[in-house]
Scaffold this motif. Structure first.
Motif, short mmCIF file in Angstrom:
data_model
loop_
_atom_site.label_atom_id
_atom_site.label_comp_id
_atom_site.label_asym_id
_atom_site.label_seq_id
_atom_site.Cartn_x
_atom_site.Cartn_y
_atom_site.Cartn_z
N ARG A 165 0.27 -0.88 0.09
CA ARG A 165 -0.33 -0.21 -0.01
C ARG A 165 0.67 1.40 0.42
NH1 ARG A 165 -5.76 -1.13 0.73
NH2 ARG A 165 -5.79 0.61 1.03
N CYS A 166 2.40 0.97 -0.04
CA CYS A 166 3.19 2.22 -0.26
C CYS A 166 3.83 2.43 -1.51
CB CYS A 166 3.91 2.29 0.80
SG CYS A 166 3.32 2.39 1.96
N TYR A 167 4.06 3.76 -1.87
CA TYR A 167 4.65 3.83 -3.27
C TYR A 167 5.66 4.50 -3.32
CZ TYR A 167 0.07 1.48 -5.23
OH TYR A 167 -0.71 0.60 -4.91
N SER A 168 6.73 4.35 -3.95
CA SER A 168 7.46 5.10 -4.70
C SER A 168 7.89 5.74 -5.78
CB SER A 168 8.69 4.67 -4.33
OG SER A 168 8.59 3.77 -3.25
N SER A 169 6.30 5.61 -6.48
CA SER A 169 6.21 6.32 -8.52
C SER A 169 5.71 6.67 -8.47
CB SER A 169 6.89 5.13 -9.45
OG SER A 169 6.15 5.35 -10.24
N VAL A 170 5.60 7.98 -8.66
CA VAL A 170 3.81 9.03 -9.19
C VAL A 170 3.75 8.18 -11.00
CG1 VAL A 170 3.25 11.05 -10.32
CG2 VAL A 170 5.45 11.34 -8.57
N GLU A 171 4.58 7.74 -10.89
CA GLU A 171 3.20 7.20 -11.97
C GLU A 171 2.36 5.46 -11.66
OE1 GLU A 171 6.79 7.74 -12.66
OE2 GLU A 171 6.43 9.19 -13.28
N THR A 172 2.88 4.78 -11.00
CA THR A 172 2.34 4.32 -10.63
C THR A 172 1.70 4.05 -9.83
OG1 THR A 172 3.89 3.18 -8.89
CG2 THR A 172 3.80 2.48 -11.23
N ILE A 173 1.43 5.10 -8.52
CA ILE A 173 0.49 5.23 -7.75
C ILE A 173 -1.09 5.46 -8.05
CG2 ILE A 173 1.02 7.37 -7.35
CD1 ILE A 173 0.84 7.21 -4.16
N PRO A 174 -1.94 4.81 -8.09
CA PRO A 174 -3.45 5.24 -8.02
C PRO A 174 -3.65 6.55 -7.87
CG PRO A 174 -3.14 2.79 -7.31
CD PRO A 174 -2.10 4.01 -6.75
N TYR A 175 -4.47 7.57 -8.56
CA TYR A 175 -4.89 8.27 -8.66
C TYR A 175 -6.28 8.25 -6.95
CZ TYR A 175 -8.48 12.35 -9.27
OH TYR A 175 -9.36 13.89 -8.56
N ARG A 176 -6.05 9.02 -6.12
CA ARG A 176 -7.08 9.23 -5.13
C ARG A 176 -7.01 10.76 -5.12
NH1 ARG A 176 -6.84 5.08 -1.73
NH2 ARG A 176 -6.98 3.31 -2.60
N ARG A 177 -8.62 11.57 -4.36
CA ARG A 177 -9.01 13.07 -5.04
C ARG A 177 -7.96 13.46 -3.92
NH1 ARG A 177 -13.16 16.02 -1.81
NH2 ARG A 177 -13.97 17.57 -3.06
N VAL A 178 -7.66 12.87 -2.94
CA VAL A 178 -6.91 13.74 -1.56
C VAL A 178 -5.93 13.57 -0.87
CG1 VAL A 178 -7.39 15.25 0.45
CG2 VAL A 178 -9.11 14.99 -0.96
N GLY A 179 -4.86 14.01 -1.26
CA GLY A 179 -3.67 13.78 -0.53
C GLY A 179 -3.63 14.31 0.86
N TYR A 215 0.54 16.23 -7.25
CA TYR A 215 -0.37 17.17 -7.85
C TYR A 215 -0.62 17.74 -9.04
CZ TYR A 215 -3.18 21.85 -8.40
OH TYR A 215 -4.23 22.62 -8.95
N HIS A 216 0.89 17.99 -9.64
CA HIS A 216 1.56 18.22 -10.70
C HIS A 216 1.10 16.93 -11.89
CE1 HIS A 216 2.45 22.27 -10.45
NE2 HIS A 216 3.05 22.41 -9.42
N ALA A 217 1.08 15.64 -11.18
CA ALA A 217 0.82 14.68 -12.27
C ALA A 217 -0.31 14.48 -12.08
CB ALA A 217 1.86 13.39 -11.35
N GLY A 218 -1.52 15.19 -11.76
CA GLY A 218 -3.05 14.70 -12.01
C GLY A 218 -3.31 13.28 -11.51
N LYS A 219 -2.64 13.36 -9.65
CA LYS A 219 -2.63 12.06 -8.89
C LYS A 219 -3.61 12.69 -7.79
CE LYS A 219 -0.50 8.98 -12.24
NZ LYS A 219 -0.51 7.53 -11.23
N ILE A 220 -3.73 13.46 -7.30
CA ILE A 220 -4.26 14.02 -6.35
C ILE A 220 -5.02 15.13 -6.82
CG2 ILE A 220 -3.26 12.41 -4.39
CD1 ILE A 220 -1.74 15.50 -3.76
N SER A 221 -6.59 16.33 -6.66
CA SER A 221 -6.47 16.80 -6.63
C SER A 221 -6.57 18.27 -5.63
CB SER A 221 -7.95 16.70 -7.40
OG SER A 221 -8.31 15.88 -8.88
#
Length: 203
Positions: free
Chosen positions: A26-40, A69-75
Motif C-alpha cells: 500500500r506504499c508507493y514510491s513512483s508517481v507513475e504507478t500510484i493510483p489516483y486519490r482525490r485528496v492527499g 498534484y502536478h502529475a494529476g494523482k491528487i486534486s
C-alpha cells in the motif's frame, strides 16, 4: 515491573509486525504507478531544525505532495500539523512551500490540530470527511499512518517522500518510530480520540 516490561516489549513487537503486514503493498514510491486519490494528506513536521538549518523531512514531503498534484494523482492537498502556539505553524509553512512550487492555494486545506500522526489521520475522517486518500510522508511514517487509517475504517495508500540519509538524524527517527508504534497500539486499544475534533470542514 517485570510484567510491565514484558507487556511493553510484547506490544512493541506485535505493533511493528502488524504495521508491516497491514501496510504491505500500500506504499508507493513512483508517481507513475500510484493510483489516483482525490485528496492527499501531508503529515506535518517543522520547517527548520533547532539549529536553524532546513528540515529535509519537511522539504521532501512538500516536494512529494507537489509532484503528485502536478502529475494529476491528487486534486486536493490537506496539510496537517502542529499550530499549538502562535509562533509555530506547520500547516501554514507547508501551504506556503506548496504555493511556491506552483500548487494553487485554492486546492490546499489546512488542519491546524494535527499535533501527531494519530490526530492527523483520525481528523482527516471525522473532521474533513475523508476515508479514502493518499498519505504523504517518508515510508516508515506512511506505514504507521496506513495502519491507523485501517483501524479507523479508512482506505489509505501512501506515497513515499524521499528519506533523509543523515546517519544521526536517521537513527534517531527510527528509534522514535519504534516507540511511536508502541504508543499507537495503546491508543487504539484504549480508544483514544484526537486532542480536538470540531465541526465538519468540507474539502
Amino acid at each position: 515491573m517485570v510484567l510491565l516490561i514484558a507487556v511493553i516489549v510484547g506490544t512493541t513487537i506485535t505493533a511493528n509486525i502488524a504495521v508491516a503486514t497491514v501496510s504491505k503493498n500500500r506504499c508507493y514510491s513512483s508517481v507513475e504507478t500510484i493510483p489516483y486519490r482525490r485528496v492527499g494528506l501531508v503529515l506535518g513536521t517543522s520547517k527548520s531544525l533547532k539549529n536553524g538549518n532546513p528540515n529535509l523531512y519537511f522539504k521532501y514531503r512538500v516536494e512529494a505532495a507537489a509532484a503528485l498534484y502536478h502529475a494529476g494523482k491528487i486534486s486536493h492537498i490537506l496539510v496537517s500539523g502542529d499550530n499549538s502556539v502562535k509562533w509555530y505553524d506547520e500547516p501554514s509553512d507547508m501551504r506556503d512551500a506548496l504555493i511556491a512550487m506552483g500548487v494553487p492555494n485554492s486546492v490546499i486545506h489546512l488542519d491546524y490540530a494535527g499535533f501527531r500522526t494519530f490526530d492527523s489521520m483520525v481528523r482527516a475522517k471525522k473532521v474533513f470527511g475523508q476515508d479514502k486518500f493518499t498519505v504523504i510522508s517518508q515510508r516508515w511514517h506512511n506505514e504507521r499512518a496506513i495502519y491507523i487509517g485501517q483501524k479507523n475504517g479508512m482506505d489509505v495508500i501512501g506515497f513515499n517522500a524521499k528519506d533523509v540519509k543523515l546517519r544521526k538524524i536517521g537513527v534517531k527517527n527510527r528509534i522514535r518510530e519504534i516507540l511511536a508504534r508502541t504508543k499507537m497500539a495503546f491508543d487504539i486499544f484504549f480508544g483514544k480520540e484526537p486532542h480536538f475534533l470540531g465541526d465538519p470542514i468540507e474539502i
